[in-house]
Design a protein around this motif. Structure first.
Motif, PDB file in Angstrom:
ATOM      1  N   LEU A 127       0.830  -1.206   0.000  1.00  0.00           N
ATOM      2  CA  LEU A 127       0.000   0.000   0.000  1.00  0.00           C
ATOM      3  C   LEU A 127       0.864   1.256   0.000  1.00  0.00           C
ATOM      4  CD1 LEU A 127      -2.773  -1.066   2.550  1.00  0.00           C
ATOM      5  CD2 LEU A 127      -2.945  -0.970   0.057  1.00  0.00           C
ATOM      6  N   THR A 128       1.946   1.232   0.794  1.00  0.00           N
ATOM      7  CA  THR A 128       2.829   2.392   0.856  1.00  0.00           C
ATOM      8  C   THR A 128       3.519   2.619  -0.476  1.00  0.00           C
ATOM      9  OG1 THR A 128       3.203   1.976   3.205  1.00  0.00           O
ATOM     10  CG2 THR A 128       4.771   3.410   2.076  1.00  0.00           C
ATOM     11  N   GLU A 129       4.002   1.536  -1.102  1.00  0.00           N
ATOM     12  CA  GLU A 129       4.686   1.651  -2.384  1.00  0.00           C
ATOM     13  C   GLU A 129       3.736   2.159  -3.467  1.00  0.00           C
ATOM     14  OE1 GLU A 129       7.831   1.594  -5.006  1.00  0.00           O
ATOM     15  OE2 GLU A 129       7.810   1.341  -2.822  1.00  0.00           O
ATOM     16  N   ARG A 130       2.503   1.676  -3.445  1.00  0.00           N
ATOM     17  CA  ARG A 130       1.531   2.128  -4.439  1.00  0.00           C
ATOM     18  C   ARG A 130       1.226   3.608  -4.262  1.00  0.00           C
ATOM     19  NH1 ARG A 130      -3.607  -1.572  -4.893  1.00  0.00           N
ATOM     20  NH2 ARG A 130      -1.885  -2.975  -5.448  1.00  0.00           N
ATOM     21  N   THR A 131       1.064   4.029  -3.001  1.00  0.00           N
ATOM     22  CA  THR A 131       0.815   5.449  -2.747  1.00  0.00           C
ATOM     23  C   THR A 131       2.006   6.294  -3.170  1.00  0.00           C
ATOM     24  OG1 THR A 131      -0.595   4.865  -0.863  1.00  0.00           O
ATOM     25  CG2 THR A 131       0.214   7.127  -0.967  1.00  0.00           C
ATOM     26  N   ARG A 132       3.212   5.801  -2.884  1.00  0.00           N
ATOM     27  CA  ARG A 132       4.414   6.535  -3.254  1.00  0.00           C
ATOM     28  C   ARG A 132       4.542   6.652  -4.767  1.00  0.00           C
ATOM     29  NH1 ARG A 132       7.974   3.267  -1.328  1.00  0.00           N
ATOM     30  NH2 ARG A 132       7.941   4.121   0.778  1.00  0.00           N
ATOM     31  N   GLU A 133       4.237   5.571  -5.497  1.00  0.00           N
ATOM     32  CA  GLU A 133       4.331   5.618  -6.953  1.00  0.00           C
ATOM     33  C   GLU A 133       3.300   6.578  -7.549  1.00  0.00           C
ATOM     34  OE1 GLU A 133       6.456   4.283  -9.177  1.00  0.00           O
ATOM     35  OE2 GLU A 133       7.643   3.789  -7.413  1.00  0.00           O
ATOM     36  N   GLU A 134       2.092   6.572  -6.982  1.00  0.00           N
ATOM     37  CA  GLU A 134       1.073   7.512  -7.466  1.00  0.00           C
ATOM     38  C   GLU A 134       1.501   8.953  -7.212  1.00  0.00           C
ATOM     39  OE1 GLU A 134      -2.567   6.481  -5.614  1.00  0.00           O
ATOM     40  OE2 GLU A 134      -2.884   4.659  -6.816  1.00  0.00           O
ATOM     41  N   TRP A 135       2.129   9.184  -6.067  1.00  0.00           N
ATOM     42  CA  TRP A 135       2.603  10.531  -5.767  1.00  0.00           C
ATOM     43  C   TRP A 135       3.729  10.930  -6.714  1.00  0.00           C
ATOM     44  CZ3 TRP A 135       7.378  12.297  -3.828  1.00  0.00           C
ATOM     45  CH2 TRP A 135       7.382  13.647  -3.436  1.00  0.00           C
ATOM     46  N   ARG A 136       4.664  10.003  -6.990  1.00  0.00           N
ATOM     47  CA  ARG A 136       5.757  10.286  -7.932  1.00  0.00           C
ATOM     48  C   ARG A 136       5.209  10.570  -9.326  1.00  0.00           C
ATOM     49  NH1 ARG A 136       9.777   5.708  -8.513  1.00  0.00           N
ATOM     50  NH2 ARG A 136      10.885   7.291  -9.730  1.00  0.00           N
ATOM     51  N   LEU A 137       4.183   9.811  -9.728  1.00  0.00           N
ATOM     52  CA  LEU A 137       3.607  10.002 -11.060  1.00  0.00           C
ATOM     53  C   LEU A 137       2.927  11.368 -11.166  1.00  0.00           C
ATOM     54  CD1 LEU A 137       3.029   8.852 -13.834  1.00  0.00           C
ATOM     55  CD2 LEU A 137       0.999   7.727 -12.895  1.00  0.00           C
ATOM     56  N   LYS A 138       2.196  11.759 -10.125  1.00  0.00           N
ATOM     57  CA  LYS A 138       1.546  13.071 -10.150  1.00  0.00           C
ATOM     58  C   LYS A 138       2.575  14.190 -10.182  1.00  0.00           C
ATOM     59  CE  LYS A 138      -2.722  11.691  -7.783  1.00  0.00           C
ATOM     60  NZ  LYS A 138      -3.557  11.877  -6.570  1.00  0.00           N
ATOM     61  N   ARG A 139       3.628  14.019  -9.404  1.00  0.00           N
ATOM     62  CA  ARG A 139       4.679  15.041  -9.390  1.00  0.00           C
ATOM     63  C   ARG A 139       5.381  15.104 -10.739  1.00  0.00           C
ATOM     64  NH1 ARG A 139       9.770  14.471  -5.421  1.00  0.00           N
ATOM     65  NH2 ARG A 139      10.071  12.717  -6.842  1.00  0.00           N
ATOM     66  N   TRP A 140       5.609  13.940 -11.373  1.00  0.00           N
ATOM     67  CA  TRP A 140       6.251  13.913 -12.695  1.00  0.00           C
ATOM     68  C   TRP A 140       5.375  14.610 -13.730  1.00  0.00           C
ATOM     69  CZ3 TRP A 140       4.542  11.397 -17.184  1.00  0.00           C
ATOM     70  CH2 TRP A 140       5.453  11.411 -18.251  1.00  0.00           C
ATOM     71  N   ARG A 141       4.077  14.314 -13.731  1.00  0.00           N
ATOM     72  CA  ARG A 141       3.175  14.952 -14.694  1.00  0.00           C
ATOM     73  C   ARG A 141       3.134  16.463 -14.495  1.00  0.00           C
ATOM     74  NH1 ARG A 141       0.437  11.524 -17.716  1.00  0.00           N
ATOM     75  NH2 ARG A 141       0.002   9.398 -16.997  1.00  0.00           N
ATOM     76  N   LYS A 142       3.245  16.902 -13.264  1.00  0.00           N
ATOM     77  CA  LYS A 142       3.177  18.334 -12.977  1.00  0.00           C
ATOM     78  C   LYS A 142       4.437  19.056 -13.422  1.00  0.00           C
ATOM     79  CE  LYS A 142       2.625  21.596  -9.147  1.00  0.00           C
ATOM     80  NZ  LYS A 142       2.440  21.734  -7.675  1.00  0.00           N
ATOM     81  N   ASN A 143       5.599  18.404 -13.271  1.00  0.00           N
ATOM     82  CA  ASN A 143       6.869  19.085 -13.503  1.00  0.00           C
ATOM     83  C   ASN A 143       7.438  18.882 -14.899  1.00  0.00           C
ATOM     84  OD1 ASN A 143       6.856  20.003 -10.836  1.00  0.00           O
ATOM     85  ND2 ASN A 143       7.946  18.205 -10.090  1.00  0.00           N
ATOM     86  N   VAL A 144       7.046  17.801 -15.587  1.00  0.00           N
ATOM     87  CA  VAL A 144       7.677  17.520 -16.878  1.00  0.00           C
ATOM     88  C   VAL A 144       7.227  18.522 -17.933  1.00  0.00           C
ATOM     89  CG1 VAL A 144       5.882  15.893 -17.632  1.00  0.00           C
ATOM     90  CG2 VAL A 144       8.206  15.693 -18.540  1.00  0.00           C
ATOM     91  N   ARG A 145       8.178  19.043 -18.672  1.00  0.00           N
ATOM     92  CA  ARG A 145       7.916  19.955 -19.796  1.00  0.00           C
ATOM     93  C   ARG A 145       9.219  20.115 -20.575  1.00  0.00           C
ATOM     94  NH1 ARG A 145       6.918  22.750 -15.372  1.00  0.00           N
ATOM     95  NH2 ARG A 145       4.731  22.897 -15.963  1.00  0.00           N
ATOM     96  N   ASP A 146       9.077  20.496 -21.839  1.00  0.00           N
ATOM     97  CA  ASP A 146      10.238  20.664 -22.724  1.00  0.00           C
ATOM     98  C   ASP A 146      11.095  19.403 -22.753  1.00  0.00           C
ATOM     99  OD1 ASP A 146       9.471  23.222 -23.405  1.00  0.00           O
ATOM    100  OD2 ASP A 146      10.670  24.163 -21.829  1.00  0.00           O
ATOM    101  N   HIS A 147      10.470  18.251 -22.678  1.00  0.00           N
ATOM    102  CA  HIS A 147      11.205  16.998 -22.664  1.00  0.00           C
ATOM    103  C   HIS A 147      11.286  16.410 -24.066  1.00  0.00           C
ATOM    104  CE1 HIS A 147       6.946  16.167 -22.188  1.00  0.00           C
ATOM    105  NE2 HIS A 147       7.138  14.915 -22.589  1.00  0.00           N
ATOM    106  N   THR A 148      11.945  15.280 -24.175  1.00  0.00           N
ATOM    107  CA  THR A 148      12.124  14.588 -25.448  1.00  0.00           C
ATOM    108  C   THR A 148      11.369  13.269 -25.406  1.00  0.00           C
ATOM    109  OG1 THR A 148      14.306  15.566 -25.788  1.00  0.00           O
ATOM    110  CG2 THR A 148      13.802  13.584 -27.048  1.00  0.00           C
ATOM    111  N   VAL A 149      10.537  13.032 -26.391  1.00  0.00           N
ATOM    112  CA  VAL A 149       9.788  11.775 -26.498  1.00  0.00           C
ATOM    113  C   VAL A 149      10.419  10.935 -27.608  1.00  0.00           C
ATOM    114  CG1 VAL A 149       7.558  10.713 -26.977  1.00  0.00           C
ATOM    115  CG2 VAL A 149       7.667  12.862 -25.688  1.00  0.00           C
ATOM    116  N   VAL A 150      10.825   9.731 -27.266  1.00  0.00           N
ATOM    117  CA  VAL A 150      11.414   8.802 -28.231  1.00  0.00           C
ATOM    118  C   VAL A 150      10.411   7.672 -28.460  1.00  0.00           C
ATOM    119  CG1 VAL A 150      13.328   7.246 -28.756  1.00  0.00           C
ATOM    120  CG2 VAL A 150      13.745   9.364 -27.475  1.00  0.00           C
ATOM    121  N   VAL A 151       9.883   7.592 -29.663  1.00  0.00           N
ATOM    122  CA  VAL A 151       8.900   6.564 -30.007  1.00  0.00           C
ATOM    123  C   VAL A 151       9.630   5.416 -30.680  1.00  0.00           C
ATOM    124  CG1 VAL A 151       6.810   6.037 -31.305  1.00  0.00           C
ATOM    125  CG2 VAL A 151       7.111   8.309 -30.299  1.00  0.00           C
ATOM    126  N   GLY A 152       9.658   4.268 -30.008  1.00  0.00           N
ATOM    127  CA  GLY A 152      10.377   3.112 -30.524  1.00  0.00           C
ATOM    128  C   GLY A 152      11.763   3.041 -29.906  1.00  0.00           C
TER     129      GLY A 152
END
Length: 363
Positions: A127-152
């Motif tokens: 439960l703690t790990e799942r909560t931590r991962e959800e928090w990391r994902l929300k923080r990543w979505r909030k902060n990520v910008r001007d990044h590089t997307v590599v498809v493939g």
């Protein structure tokens, strides 16, 4: 209307079933202990608590009363510790002296709580790990910008990413999109953020936060897949730089019409390099060195510096190959290339390590 060739089979289509099952964002993995080691550690902790409780009861066994024979031996101590830590509490062995009751309140009760925490530790950790991962994902979505997307993330995608990393791009600014969950797991183990899914679908690219991306590398194995990915990416992000690779040269115009800023024909480029190496192995080595960032000579794009404004192309300190003026690419020997203007950009050859990250990667 262009006809798109489909040479070979593409991992994007070959693993479509994988993409449907597991479309998710995978953040870079953290170093964790192996499951068996974690279980063994918890068992040792539980055994330690058990032994400590037995010792406490044994040292104060005179303060306990057994309803069966009124005496408490070592087996009775083990039995009492077991039923007490498990909160069963049959009541056949009870503490009756003040010291025994005080030890139960101050020591055995806390040990019982620790024992229960150890037993449910796995569930709590999940439960703690799942909560931590959800928090990391929300923080990543909030902060990520001007990044590089590599498809493939095959051979072409990896090589392109290695070049970008050699020019100073941080791994935290890279998102890999691939339909294979195994490939994304490998990318996450290397410190990269990954998205499992078919990149021709807009919802998958949205998971990669593509609308906020600065540059997009399309390195699929099939040309039709590259066209669809480029079309979808351009609809989601009008300002990002899109660089795509195709196998067949006749499909390159279709990629450009789809929104790609630059199109690399992998088969033709490899063939030309092979032909050059046949005519002159040394020239082939130099060309390979130029396209391999971080060693020997590097081919970079940079702005014109103030001291260079008004000078001729041959008067600069670096070896200038071409001059980018607006949307025109002028050769170094073009009469219109000189004098240099403040808005020009230079394609130059420099020694590796002498230049900063190429600003040509920007919008």
């Amino acid at each position: 209307m262009f006809h798109v060739k489909q040479p070979g089979q593409d991992a994007m289509a070959r693993r479509a079933d994988e993409a449907l099952v597991a479309r998710r964002v995978t953040l870079p993995k953290r170093v964790v202990q192996r499951p068996l080691r974690q279980v063994a550690r918890r068992l040792l902790m539980a055994l330690f608590v058990m032994c400590l409780t037995v010792l406490l009861v044994w040292l104060d066994r005179q303060g306990y009363h057994d309803n069966a024979d009124e005496s408490v031996d070592f087996l009775d101590c083990v039995y009492y510790a077991t039923v007490t830590l498990s909160t069963t509490g049959y009541g056949d062995i009870v503490p009756y002296s003040d010291s025994a009751r005080l030890v139960n309140v101050l020591l055995i009760t806390p040990l019982r709580i620790v024992f229960l925490i150890i037993l449910v530790g796995t569930t709590l950790e999940v439960l703690t790990e799942r909560t931590r991962e959800e928090w990391r994902l929300k923080r990543w979505r909030k902060n990520v910008r001007d990044h590089t997307v590599v498809v493939g993330f095959g051979t072409k995608g990896r090589s392109a990413l290695q070049t970008l990393l050699a020019t100073g791009l941080a791994k935290e600014q890279v998102v890999i999109v691939d339909p294979s969950a195994k490939v994304i797991d490998v990318a996450a183990a290397e410190g990269l953020t990954g998205v499992v899914g078919d990149a021709t679908r807009s919802d998958v690219l949205l998971r990669a936060e593509l609308p906020k991306a600065r540059q997009i590398v399309v390195a699929t194995q099939r040309d039709d897949t590259a066209v669809l990915v480029t079309l979808t990416a351009r609809q989601l992000n009008r300002g990002a730089k899109i660089v795509a690779a195709v196998r067949e040269e006749e499909n390159a115009p279709l990629l450009r019409q789809s929104g790609a800023d630059a199109v690399i024909t992998s088969a033709s480029a490899a063939g030309r390099l092979l032909g050059l190496s046949v005519l002159s192995p040394s020239a082939g080595t130099v060309m390979e060195d130029l396209i391999q960032q971080g060693s020997g000579l590097d081919l970079i794009e940079r702005p014109v510096t103030k001291p260079e404004v008004g000078k001729g192309v041959r008067e600069t300190e670096d070896l200038v190959v071409s001059v980018l003026r607006g949307h025109r690419l002028l050769a170094y020997d073009d009469p219109h290339a000189s004098p240099l203007q403040s808005t020009d950009r230079l394609i130059t050859i420099v020694r590796a390590g002498q230049a900063a990250a190429p600003s040509g990667l920007s919008r």
